[in-house]
Design an enzyme around this catalytic site. Structure first.
Site, PDB file in Angstrom:
ATOM      1  N   GLY A   1      -2.812  -2.808  -2.135  1.00 32.98           N
ATOM      2  CA  GLY A   1      -1.526  -3.434  -1.826  1.00 32.98           C
ATOM      3  C   GLY A   1      -1.520  -4.074  -0.445  1.00 32.98           C
TER       4      GLY A   1
ATOM      5  CB  THR B   1      -3.519   4.027  -7.748  1.00 33.96           C
ATOM      6  OG1 THR B   1      -3.968   2.955  -6.939  1.00 33.96           O
ATOM      7  CG2 THR B   1      -4.704   4.722  -8.362  1.00 33.96           C
TER       8      THR B   1
ATOM      9  CB  SER C   1      -5.194   3.700   0.560  1.00 34.83           C
ATOM     10  OG  SER C   1      -4.986   2.322   0.518  1.00 34.83           O
ATOM     11  CB  SER C   2      -6.829   1.213  -4.339  1.00 39.95           C
ATOM     12  OG  SER C   2      -5.989   2.018  -5.107  1.00 39.95           O
TER      13      SER C   2
ATOM     14  CB  SER D   1      -0.911  -0.027   1.231  1.00 42.23           C
ATOM     15  OG  SER D   1      -1.693   1.129   1.238  1.00 42.23           O
ATOM     16  N   GLY D   2       0.596   2.150  -0.925  1.00 41.87           N
ATOM     17  CA  GLY D   2       1.342   3.407  -1.003  1.00 41.87           C
ATOM     18  C   GLY D   2       2.574   3.322  -1.881  1.00 41.87           C
TER      19      GLY D   2
ATOM     20  CD  GLU E   1      -4.455  -2.194   3.846  1.00 43.21           C
ATOM     21  OE1 GLU E   1      -4.154  -1.178   3.216  1.00 43.21           O
ATOM     22  OE2 GLU E   1      -5.616  -2.434   4.227  1.00 43.21           O
TER      23      GLU E   1
ATOM     24  CG  ASN F   1      -1.788   5.648  -0.718  1.00 39.47           C
ATOM     25  OD1 ASN F   1      -1.738   6.870  -0.911  1.00 39.47           O
ATOM     26  ND2 ASN F   1      -1.973   4.774  -1.679  1.00 39.47           N
TER      27      ASN F   1
HETATM   28  N1  ATP Z   1       5.362   8.199  -9.907  1.00 39.90           N
HETATM   29  C1  ATP Z   1       5.019   8.959  -8.909  1.00 39.90           C
HETATM   30  N2  ATP Z   1       5.387  10.233  -8.892  1.00 39.90           N
HETATM   31  C2  ATP Z   1       5.064  11.024  -7.890  1.00 39.90           C
HETATM   32  N3  ATP Z   1       4.376  10.615  -6.818  1.00 39.90           N
HETATM   33  C3  ATP Z   1       3.963   9.357  -6.766  1.00 39.90           C
HETATM   34  C4  ATP Z   1       4.265   8.447  -7.806  1.00 39.90           C
HETATM   35  N4  ATP Z   1       3.754   7.274  -7.478  1.00 39.90           N
HETATM   36  C5  ATP Z   1       3.145   7.428  -6.290  1.00 39.90           C
HETATM   37  N5  ATP Z   1       3.263   8.671  -5.858  1.00 39.90           N
HETATM   38  C6  ATP Z   1       2.730   9.203  -4.608  1.00 39.90           C
HETATM   39  O1  ATP Z   1       2.444   8.133  -3.754  1.00 39.90           O
HETATM   40  C7  ATP Z   1       1.088   8.121  -3.414  1.00 39.90           C
HETATM   41  C8  ATP Z   1       0.592   6.711  -3.272  1.00 39.90           C
HETATM   42  O2  ATP Z   1       0.578   6.115  -4.519  1.00 39.90           O
HETATM   43  P1  ATP Z   1      -0.573   5.156  -4.990  1.00 39.90           P
HETATM   44  O3  ATP Z   1      -1.883   5.641  -4.566  1.00 39.90           O
HETATM   45  O4  ATP Z   1      -0.362   4.885  -6.390  1.00 39.90           O
HETATM   46  O5  ATP Z   1      -0.217   3.876  -4.123  1.00 39.90           O
HETATM   47  P2  ATP Z   1      -0.845   2.429  -4.251  1.00 39.90           P
HETATM   48  O6  ATP Z   1       0.290   1.531  -4.484  1.00 39.90           O
HETATM   49  O7  ATP Z   1      -1.920   2.435  -5.218  1.00 39.90           O
HETATM   50  O8  ATP Z   1      -1.361   2.142  -2.797  1.00 39.90           O
HETATM   51  P3  ATP Z   1      -2.681   1.367  -2.333  1.00 39.90           P
HETATM   52  O9  ATP Z   1      -2.346  -0.045  -2.353  1.00 39.90           O
HETATM   53  O10 ATP Z   1      -2.876   1.872  -0.961  1.00 39.90           O
HETATM   54  O11 ATP Z   1      -3.753   1.760  -3.248  1.00 39.90           O
HETATM   55  C9  ATP Z   1       0.404   8.898  -4.489  1.00 39.90           C
HETATM   56  O12 ATP Z   1      -0.762   9.496  -4.027  1.00 39.90           O
HETATM   57  C10 ATP Z   1       1.450   9.935  -4.855  1.00 39.90           C
HETATM   58  O13 ATP Z   1       1.405  11.002  -3.952  1.00 39.90           O
HETATM   59 MG    MG Z   2      -3.889   2.203  -5.176  1.00 37.86          MG
END
Ligand code: ATP
Ligand code: MG
Length: 1057
Positions: free
Chosen positions: A404, A130, A178-179, A125-126, A406, A175
């Site tokens: 993800g 996404t 977070s999805s 997660s994070g 967590e 996050n």
């Molecule tokens: N390539 C990137 N560039 C800049 N910031 C990023 C990037 N990827 C992620 N982030 C930052 O990290 C945060 C978390 O990313 P994201 O929501 O994609 O995580 P996730 O893996 O989908 O987590 P979850 O499993 O909780 O959904 C984003 O909101 C953003 O602020």
């Molecule tokens: Mg996500």
């Protein structure tokens, strides 16, 4: 050296020049592809490289075609339109690693191979899953072909994201976005690469978040967006205040406001998105009415009456609920405080206690929200459905962005499901990369040293195994009669899972571990680390019960979405619906099947630190992720293995224009064609391997170079594929025409070939039928076959006739139907050969051979040295007339001399040898010594001649002599024995008077007195008087060879003729 054309070289140079800018300069940090890392087995080396690059804001690194991404937690400026342009249509290795490069590679592979793909984005997660999926979608939105219709689809695809995120994402401790649901999205492309539609599958929304959030967390974004961003009129209509603090369901985590989230602007995005996606205004109203209803429901409170039952004041919340849901307030009121039960055959309402009422209210809030979310996904799907290219075939790229892995301080049923889902995805990753990859090498006979890896199947089984796994135990507790509680569930787990290496509870733990566990906890050792789950709420959440009467209340709703979500067709059966965990398990099985049917690509996302901090690289945290994400194993497999593999047929079909031997058609097997092709392209032996059914290419660059060459070649061929190109030049036009003519010519040739084949099939069929009936009497079925057999035999016979008569072996064995004919032919042919031969012989030679024939009839097979005489020609005489003494000559002249030959005469007494001449005249044989005739034997008085069977050349002339004074028999030795005897036969006209005698020959010394000549074989030739008074003639044993020289043959022919 690869044999690529000049234009390709120019193209590469151009790309390299472009790259000379900031991109490459920056990217010289560390190594872009871990496969090139020297210490590729060292975790520290991998970590160092990641860190080095991360510190330079290089967040992407490859392991072959797998992309590792480290969340930068800051804007890097690497997702601009310019960047997209750079990566569009450029091969993977040519530019620094980027999510766009992967997206482009997947897209182009899909187009060239016209098959389906998916991108598995994983990480905790994070970690940035996404974000990665959004970047990919944005890239396609820009890079795919554009038309008005396609742009419409593109916009909907893009805008489905903020809508889904608003309703399905939330701030958690890990996050801020977070999805809280799993999302699998198919993007559908037509054969030209246009995005023509999409489809979303959603997985288990964490709806408990609607009613409860842990400290520091929020509910789904949409609630805050509505309250913060909703227009005044809208809020007024919904009965909401612009203050999140006013709503009980929004303040559980005490952090309704988050600095990193801009609810107001996000609201605008969502609002706009809903319009673009073409949600009707009435649907949008109903949707927000539901969101507001949930908030109002959260604020409903119950008080206990005198009997302890829950009652509701006629609170404003009920009023708003009634208005927004279109259900009479009274009905809602009763529904929230009572439960319908069946007592005997009657249905009665049983009042709730306050706790029960709160539970029922929360259950309703979760149900409404959860079902609305499902409705939303369905609506999006309708909007995204492919209406552009309904008739033609589409291919898809699937994007999997799921919650993800967590770990919180308290983990409940939701984390259990989420982490189980991640276990399943890890299993899939293992299956597709490590296990099946290694199995494939083995299957294809590629030499391979196995790479060990941790297979998390054991954990998946622990959770999901039928009758044995945690989900089964949980379901059993949920469904069994009696007092089942979370604690009894835990006890059952302990009973069943006790001793499992990945499961531990307070009771099962050793002393040290026990200290870290509460009594109501169980701990799972996931692939990504330990997670301690509190069993509290497991049964309830798994049951997800919604009382029947509350469903009935909802069915009365005038709100279109609610009405749709609680359909009257929903079975009210007493049978319990499937539990949440089981439904989830089944949906994951379905997902795995979907993914397994497509070509996989991977993005492994990592978190650099737990604090969402830019620029902070926590070695321990990243090392842990490197470990559990299986990057080291993947790297080792990639390093030892092959980046690319394709079935020979597909590879050859695509790249055959690159080699004159394989273009346009290869006659041999596909494997041979590929071998020929890659040799022509100059692949080095260590760059590829030939498997049983596929070619394996070690480095992507090899394939990319081939692909580039193909692109150039394709352009040179000018539009022979169905891709669209820029206006073509005159020379391209000529090529095009030439290609067309060639196509027609090939078409004509192919048609002829097809006719020939059809004819061949007929003939073969007739032939087979004939063969099967060949032994039956002649009939329609076998006539042709037998004619063929006859003809075939005669033709072969003609080419294989014996060269000489004496060759008895060279006659072709006839087929059964030709036996008789063959025999007759053989006779005829032999006669023909003889006749031809004989006709070719001269008259003198013929006379000579006839004499030889006579000799043969007497001595063949009877006298040992006869065969050796065959080759020596007979002559008219051995002594010319001048060599016969004149006196003798004058005496016998009138009798006419026929033949004369020198001989050795052995005295009858004492056997002394004397040289004499033996002369035949017309009537007698004379033995002559110089001028004296020593003996005259009239042919009439010649009784016979004896010779031995051995190889000596003695002859004994037996003479008739009644008169005592006459001399007796003659014992002679003659070098031309066979000639002399044959001539004697002819001159004396006596054919049967020669006897071939074995052992001894008796002769008359004089009438009444006998002598003997004994014959035997020995080591050397000897003639002597034996002690017994006999003449002993020892001759050497000769090999009984029968030399088939030409004379012999001729004699044979003459005999035959
Ligand atoms: N390539 C990137 N560039 C800049 N910031 C990023 C990037 N990827 C992620 N982030 C930052 O990290 C945060 C978390 O990313 P994201 O929501 O994609 O995580 P996730 O893996 O989908 O987590 P979850 O499993 O909780 O959904 C984003 O909101 C953003 O602020
Ligand atoms: Mg996500």
């Amino acid at each position: 050296m690869y044999m690529f054309s000049k234009s390709l070289e120019e193209r590469c140079n151009r790309i390299l020049r472009d790259m000379e800018g900031s991109l490459t300069a920056r990217d010289r940090v560390g190594i872009q592809d871990f496969v090139l890392l020297d210490a590729y087995t060292s975790e520290s080396a991998v970590l160092d490289n990641l860190r080095k690059r991360f510190n330079e804001n290089l967040i992407y690194t490859y392991i072959g075609t797998l992309l590792v991404s480290v969340n930068p937690y800051k804007e890097l400026g690497i997702y601009t339109k310019k960047q997209m342009d750079i990566y569009m249509g450029v091969n993977f290795f040519e530019l620094p690693p980027h999510i766009y490069a992967l997206a482009d590679n997947v897209y182009r592979t899909m187009l060239t191979e016209t098959n389906n793909h998916f991108i598995l984005i994983s990480g905790e997660s994070g970690a940035g899953k996404t974000e990665a999926s959004k970047k990919i979608l944005q890239f396609y939105a820009v890079s795919c072909p554009s038309t008005k219709l396609l742009d419409n689809v593109r916009d909907r695809l893009l805008l489905s994201n903020p809508v889904l995120e608003a309703f399905g994402n939330a701030k958690t401790l890990k996050n801020d976005n977070s999805s809280r649901f799993g999302k699998y999205m198919d993007i559908q492309f037509d054969h030209m690469g246009g995005a023509v539609g999409g489809h979303i599958l959603s997985y288990l929304l964490e709806k408990s978040r609607v009613v409860h959030q842990n400290h520091g967390e929020r509910s789904f974004h949409i609630f805050y967006q509505l309250v913060e961003g909703g227009e005044e009129d809208l809020l007024r209509w919904l009965g909401l205040e612009r203050n999140c603090q006013r709503y009980s369901y929004l303040v559980q985590g005490e952090c309704a406001k988050v600095s990193s989230v801009n609810d107001k602007s996000d609201w605008k995005t969502v609002r706009k998105a809903l319009s673009v996606i073409e949600f009707s205004e009435s649907n949008i109203e109903s949707l927000f009415a539901i969101i507001a209803s949930v908030l109002h429901l959260g604020n409903v409170t119950f008080v206990a009456d005198s009997q302890g039952y829950a009652t509701l004041n006629n609170s404003p919340e009920i009023h708003w609920l009634s208005k927004l849901l279109g259900i009479p307030a009274q009905v809602i009121q009763v529904g929230l405080t009572h439960r319908k039960i069946e007592a005997r055959s009657e249905e009665v309402l049983s009042p709730f206690t306050v706790d029960q009422a709160v539970y029922a209210k929360d259950a309703l809030a979760k149900a409404i929200y959860g079902r609305t979310f499902t409705w939303l996904v369905n609506e999006l799907n309708e909007s995204l459905a492919n209406k552009v290219s309904v008739s033609s075939k589409t291919t898809v790229i699937g994007l999997l962005d799921i919650y993800g892995f967590e770990v919180f301080s308290v983990n409940s049923f939701e984390q259990f499901c989420i982490n189980y889902c991640n276990e399943k995805l890890q299993q899939l990753f293992i299956q597709l990369t490590l296990k099946s990859e290694q199995e494939e090498y083995e299957m294809e006979g590629i030499e391979w040293e196995s790479v060990p890896y941790f297979n998390n199947k054991i954990i998946c089984d622990l959770v999901e195994e039928k009758f044995k796994g945690i989900i089964s135990v949980l379901d059993e507790e949920c469904l069994r009669p009696g007092e089942a509680t979370d604690m009894t569930f835990l006890e059952k787990l302990e009973e069943k899972m006790g001793g499992h290496a990945h499961f531990v509870t307070h009771k099962l733990a050793d002393q040290k571990t026990r200290k870290t566990l509460e009594r109501g906890d169980f701990r799972l050792l996931h692939y990504a680390g330990e997670v301690t789950y509190s069993v509290v709420g497991f049964l309830d959440k798994n049951n997800d019960l919604l009382y029947r009467n509350i469903k009935e209340v909802m069915r009365q709703s005038k709100n279109a979405i609610v009405k749709h979500c609680f359909p009257s067709t929903e079975p009210d059966s007493k049978k319990r619906p499937e539990t949440v965990a089981t439904q989830f398990k089944s949906s994951l099985v379905g997902l795995t099947e979907i993914l397994m049917s497509k070509e996989p690509w991977y993005v492994r996302c990592m978190k650099p630190n737990e604090g969402k901090q830019p620029g902070l690289f926590d070695d321990v945290l990243v090392r842990h992720q490197v470990k559990y994400l299986g990057l080291m194993e993947h790297l080792r497999v990639r390093r030892a293995g092959f980046a690319y593999r394709r079935r020979y047929e597909i590879f050859l079909q695509r790249y055959k224009p690159l080699c004159p031997d394989t273009w346009p058609n290869w006659k041999g097997t596909a494997a041979e064609g590929v071998e020929c092709l890659v040799k022509h392209l100059g692949y080095k032996p260590d760059e590829y391997k030939m498997g049983r059914t596929k070619i394996f290419i070690r480095h992507p660059r090899t394939l990319f170079a081939t692909e580039d060459a193909f692109e150039v070649c394709k352009h040179e061929l000018g539009g022979i594929t169905n891709m669209t190109y820029k206006p073509i030049t005159l020379s391209a036009c000529v090529v095009l025409l030439a290609t067309k003519i060639e196509t027609c010519w090939r078409g004509m040739k192919a048609r002829r070939e097809r006719e020939k084949r059809a004819w061949a099939v007929k003939v073969i069929k007739r032939f087979i039928k004939g063969f099967m009936t060949r032994n039956q009497p002649a009939c329609v079925d076998n006539t042709d076959y037998l004619a063929f057999v006859r003809q075939n035999y005669l033709t072969r016979l003609k080419e294989n006739l014996p060269k000489t008569v004496v060759d008895k072996n060279t006659w072709l064995t006839p087929p059964p139907i030709m036996q008789e004919a063959s025999q007759m032919l053989r006779k005829l042919y032999t006669r023909h050969m003889v006749r031809r031969y004989v006709q070719g012989i001269m008259t003198e030679r013929k006379a000579q051979l006839q004499i030889k024939g006579l000799t043969s009839s007497i001595f063949k097979g009877t006298k040992e040295n006869y065969p050796h005489s065959v080759g020596i020609p007979f002559v008219d005489t051995r002594i010319s007339e001048e060599d016969i003494h004149i006196k003798v000559y004058q005496m016998i002249r009138q009798e006419r001399i026929k033949y004369s030959v020198p001989v050795v005469k052995y005295d009858r007494n004492g056997f002394r040898p004397r040289f004499r001449q033996l002369i035949y005249t017309g009537s007698a044989a004379y033995l002559v010594e110089e001028a004296k005739i020593k003996q005259r034997v009239e042919f009439n008085n010649l009784k016979g001649v004896s010779v031995s069977t051995l190889s000596d050349n003695f002859l004994i002339l037996h003479v008739q002599c009644e008169d005592i004074k006459q001399k007796g028999d003659l014992v002679l030795q003659c070098d031309y024995l066979f000639e002399a005897l044959t001539k004697l036969c002819l001159v004396a006209n006596k054919h049967n008077f020669i006897k071939v005698v074995q052992g001894s020959v008796k002769f008359d010394i004089q009438p009444g007195r006998e002598g003997f000549v004994d014959f035997k074989s020995g080591q050397e030739t000897m003639i002597y008087r034996a002690k017994n008074g006999h003449l002993m003639v020892v001759s050497m044993k000769l090999k009984t060879v029968w030399p088939f020289n030409s004379q012999n043959e001729q004699i044979h022919f003459l005999n035959y003729y």
